[in-house]
Structures are given as structure tokens and as C-alpha cells.
Motif scaffolding. Sequence first.
Motif, PDB file in Angstrom:
ATOM      1  N   ILE A   1     -56.012  35.865  51.438  1.00  0.00           N
ATOM      2  CA  ILE A   1     -54.849  36.777  51.750  1.00  0.00           C
ATOM      3  C   ILE A   1     -54.378  36.511  52.853  1.00  0.00           C
ATOM      4  CG2 ILE A   1     -53.230  38.560  50.747  1.00  0.00           C
ATOM      5  CD1 ILE A   1     -55.038  37.699  48.677  1.00  0.00           C
ATOM      6  N   TYR A   2     -52.695  36.014  53.036  1.00  0.00           N
ATOM      7  CA  TYR A   2     -51.649  36.104  54.304  1.00  0.00           C
ATOM      8  C   TYR A   2     -50.761  36.678  54.164  1.00  0.00           C
ATOM      9  CZ  TYR A   2     -49.826  31.831  52.560  1.00  0.00           C
ATOM     10  OH  TYR A   2     -48.586  30.983  52.028  1.00  0.00           O
ATOM     11  N   THR A   3     -49.722  36.626  55.007  1.00  0.00           N
ATOM     12  CA  THR A   3     -48.246  37.223  54.890  1.00  0.00           C
ATOM     13  C   THR A   3     -48.005  35.707  55.996  1.00  0.00           C
ATOM     14  OG1 THR A   3     -48.971  38.321  56.930  1.00  0.00           O
ATOM     15  CG2 THR A   3     -48.931  39.632  54.687  1.00  0.00           C
ATOM     16  N   ASP A   4     -46.830  35.160  55.438  1.00  0.00           N
ATOM     17  CA  ASP A   4     -45.794  33.900  55.791  1.00  0.00           C
ATOM     18  C   ASP A   4     -46.150  32.992  56.089  1.00  0.00           C
ATOM     19  OD1 ASP A   4     -43.854  36.023  55.622  1.00  0.00           O
ATOM     20  OD2 ASP A   4     -44.473  36.667  58.386  1.00  0.00           O
ATOM     21  N   ALA A   5     -47.709  32.573  56.588  1.00  0.00           N
ATOM     22  CA  ALA A   5     -47.881  31.411  56.748  1.00  0.00           C
ATOM     23  C   ALA A   5     -49.860  32.242  57.732  1.00  0.00           C
ATOM     24  CB  ALA A   5     -46.924  30.719  58.337  1.00  0.00           C
ATOM     25  N   THR A   6     -50.189  30.682  57.302  1.00  0.00           N
ATOM     26  CA  THR A   6     -52.050  30.340  58.356  1.00  0.00           C
ATOM     27  C   THR A   6     -51.855  28.735  57.808  1.00  0.00           C
ATOM     28  OG1 THR A   6     -53.845  31.578  57.231  1.00  0.00           O
ATOM     29  CG2 THR A   6     -52.532  31.168  55.571  1.00  0.00           C
ATOM     30  N   GLN A   7     -52.949  28.556  58.582  1.00  0.00           N
ATOM     31  CA  GLN A   7     -53.125  27.274  58.886  1.00  0.00           C
ATOM     32  C   GLN A   7     -54.929  27.243  57.926  1.00  0.00           C
ATOM     33  OE1 GLN A   7     -52.056  25.034  60.923  1.00  0.00           O
ATOM     34  NE2 GLN A   7     -53.989  23.732  61.090  1.00  0.00           N
ATOM     35  N   THR A   8     -54.228  26.193  57.463  1.00  0.00           N
ATOM     36  CA  THR A   8     -56.040  25.766  56.203  1.00  0.00           C
ATOM     37  C   THR A   8     -56.653  23.856  56.267  1.00  0.00           C
ATOM     38  OG1 THR A   8     -54.304  24.397  54.772  1.00  0.00           O
ATOM     39  CG2 THR A   8     -54.216  26.739  54.245  1.00  0.00           C
ATOM     40  N   ALA A   9     -57.266  23.488  56.006  1.00  0.00           N
ATOM     41  CA  ALA A   9     -57.582  22.762  56.332  1.00  0.00           C
ATOM     42  C   ALA A   9     -56.792  21.720  55.485  1.00  0.00           C
ATOM     43  CB  ALA A   9     -58.464  22.384  55.358  1.00  0.00           C
ATOM     44  N   CYS A  10     -55.505  22.208  54.677  1.00  0.00           N
ATOM     45  CA  CYS A  10     -54.254  21.077  54.557  1.00  0.00           C
ATOM     46  C   CYS A  10     -52.838  20.976  54.672  1.00  0.00           C
ATOM     47  CB  CYS A  10     -54.058  21.840  53.077  1.00  0.00           C
ATOM     48  SG  CYS A  10     -55.742  21.255  51.376  1.00  0.00           S
ATOM     49  N   GLY A  11     -53.509  21.391  56.382  1.00  0.00           N
ATOM     50  CA  GLY A  11     -51.732  21.687  56.945  1.00  0.00           C
ATOM     51  C   GLY A  11     -51.795  23.093  56.867  1.00  0.00           C
ATOM     52  N   MET A  12     -50.598  23.949  57.915  1.00  0.00           N
ATOM     53  CA  MET A  12     -49.867  24.520  57.690  1.00  0.00           C
ATOM     54  C   MET A  12     -49.246  25.110  56.650  1.00  0.00           C
ATOM     55  SD  MET A  12     -49.091  27.321  59.594  1.00  0.00           S
ATOM     56  CE  MET A  12     -49.015  26.330  61.051  1.00  0.00           C
TER      57      MET A  12
END
Length: 305
Positions: A132-143
Amino acid sequence: KKRVRLFPTRWEPLDMKWKGRKSSSNVTDKRGETVARTAGAGAILHLVGRTFGMKGILWLIGIVAVLWMTGLVDPSTFLGGGVQTRNEPYQATPEEQERFEFVGVVLADTERIWTNEFRMRGAEYRTPELVIYTDATQTACGMGQAAMGPFYCPGDETIYVDLGFYDELERTFQAPGDFAQAYVIAHEVGHHVQNLLGTSDKVHRMRGRPDYNEWSVRLELQADFYAGLWARQNSQYLEVGDIQEAMTAANAIGDDAIQGRMQGRVVPHTFTHGTSEQRMRWFNKGLKTGRMEDGDTFDMPYKQL
């Protein structure tokens, strides 16, 4: 035992029975995290050099060294560029916190149901994570961006959700209700099931083909079917009107409905998720049959989906 009408004659929105039930331990709260892209050292030094000359570059290197020694800057981020993350205290409203807890219960329900489904077939279900995040988060699939809506990343087997999406679901798509929210999670878990079964890889390998969009639609409709299967096996916790909430959400986020709303016209060959009618039909099929084998959206002509 109370009987639950899965197809009410009129919409009577009530709360899905979830309070007091088990929540998943696979939920990560990143709502206090802020993410920003940073420039690499080469770009920064070039800019400083053009503006202040060699003396400016030496001053910058000195400042970075001091910040590095005090632990305020990660030198690898400065040298290579990329993403900088900062964590701050996050204060959720009572309504948002309740929604957070609800999502954890829904994920636990999917874990129970899919563990049983895989076990019946002699396989082991590997549970996904949910961030659960807000606005943006880094993932293994990119931003990951909130504007993308909830999504599943096969690279880290994680579902990403900005809870603000549910306000958008209610306000813009006119699809209110907690079971509409649950349907969205169940759909993304369906993509995780496809990833474990190798279905997603088969479709992703078709990128670049002229008919790739059609395979994408097949993948999405099967995830809707899996969401319907989950709803059937979770029926003891449903209230009158819950299924209608899910159907309303499926109807609202069909490609034709979104294109008609956003651009005033519908372009079928650009569809990637299926029409409203298709999404409702495949969710309903999973709800009626409850058998994974009946959800093969790949073994039929595309026009019959």
C-alpha cells in the motif's frame, strides 16, 4: 445458516462481512514513503561545471563527501543516478485506515482460497505481497504511479495499490462499495495466479505481434474469471448487493466504457482489457462455475470471448 442471494433484483449496498476476520501478514505499508528521481553524477557535474567552473565541481565533491560521511546521502545514488526514497511518519484518516484493514482481510481470503485450489491440483500456492503506497513507489517493474491504478508486478510477485484509487472508482467510475474494492484486489491476485501457472509469460512473449492486444484481453478476462471464482468460494461473507457492486465495477472499467468517457469514441482494435460486457460475463462465469478449468479464455476464437 443465512442464505445469500448472489443476484439480487435490486442493488442494496451493504457492507461485506469482513470486520473481525483474519488479515494477511503479507501487506506492507509504504504510505509514508516518498520517492524522487535523481540525476547521475555525470549530469550533475556537467551542469555545475558549466555554471561555476572547476572550483564549483570541487566544492560539490566536498559537500557530497561530508553528507556521505554523516549518512545523509547514499553515494551510489549520486554516482549512478536513479531513485531516492525517504520515509516520513504517515497519519491516515480513520476511513483510510479502515480501508487499509479491509484490503488485508481480502488478501487473506484470496490466500485461503488459492492455497486450496493449488493443493487440490497437487501444487503449492506461493502467496503474493501487497504494498500500500501513496503517489509513487519503486517496483521490480519500474516506477509505480498512483495514476496507473492497482497493478501486479510479476518481477517481485507483488500487488501495488494506492488507496486513493478507490475514491476514483467511486467518484469517476460510479462504482462504490467495499465489494467493488475487493473485486479489484481479487483481479490482481488473478494475475498472480497466471504468473505462477506460466500463463503470463506466454502472453508477454507475444509482445510486438500484431495481435498482441487480443492476447492481453484474454489474459485480463481470465483474471476477471478468477475474481469470480474467488467470490463464489467466499460467498459466506457476502451481503445482499455485494455481487452487484463487483459487476458495476467491471462494467465501469471496460475498455469501451473508458474510451467512450475519455475520448468520446471507441476503438476496438486498441482494447487491452476487454469490453464492459466481456468483463462482467467472465466474472459471472467464474462466480457460477467455480472451476478453474472453465476459465480458459485462450482456447476459443477471439470474437467468441
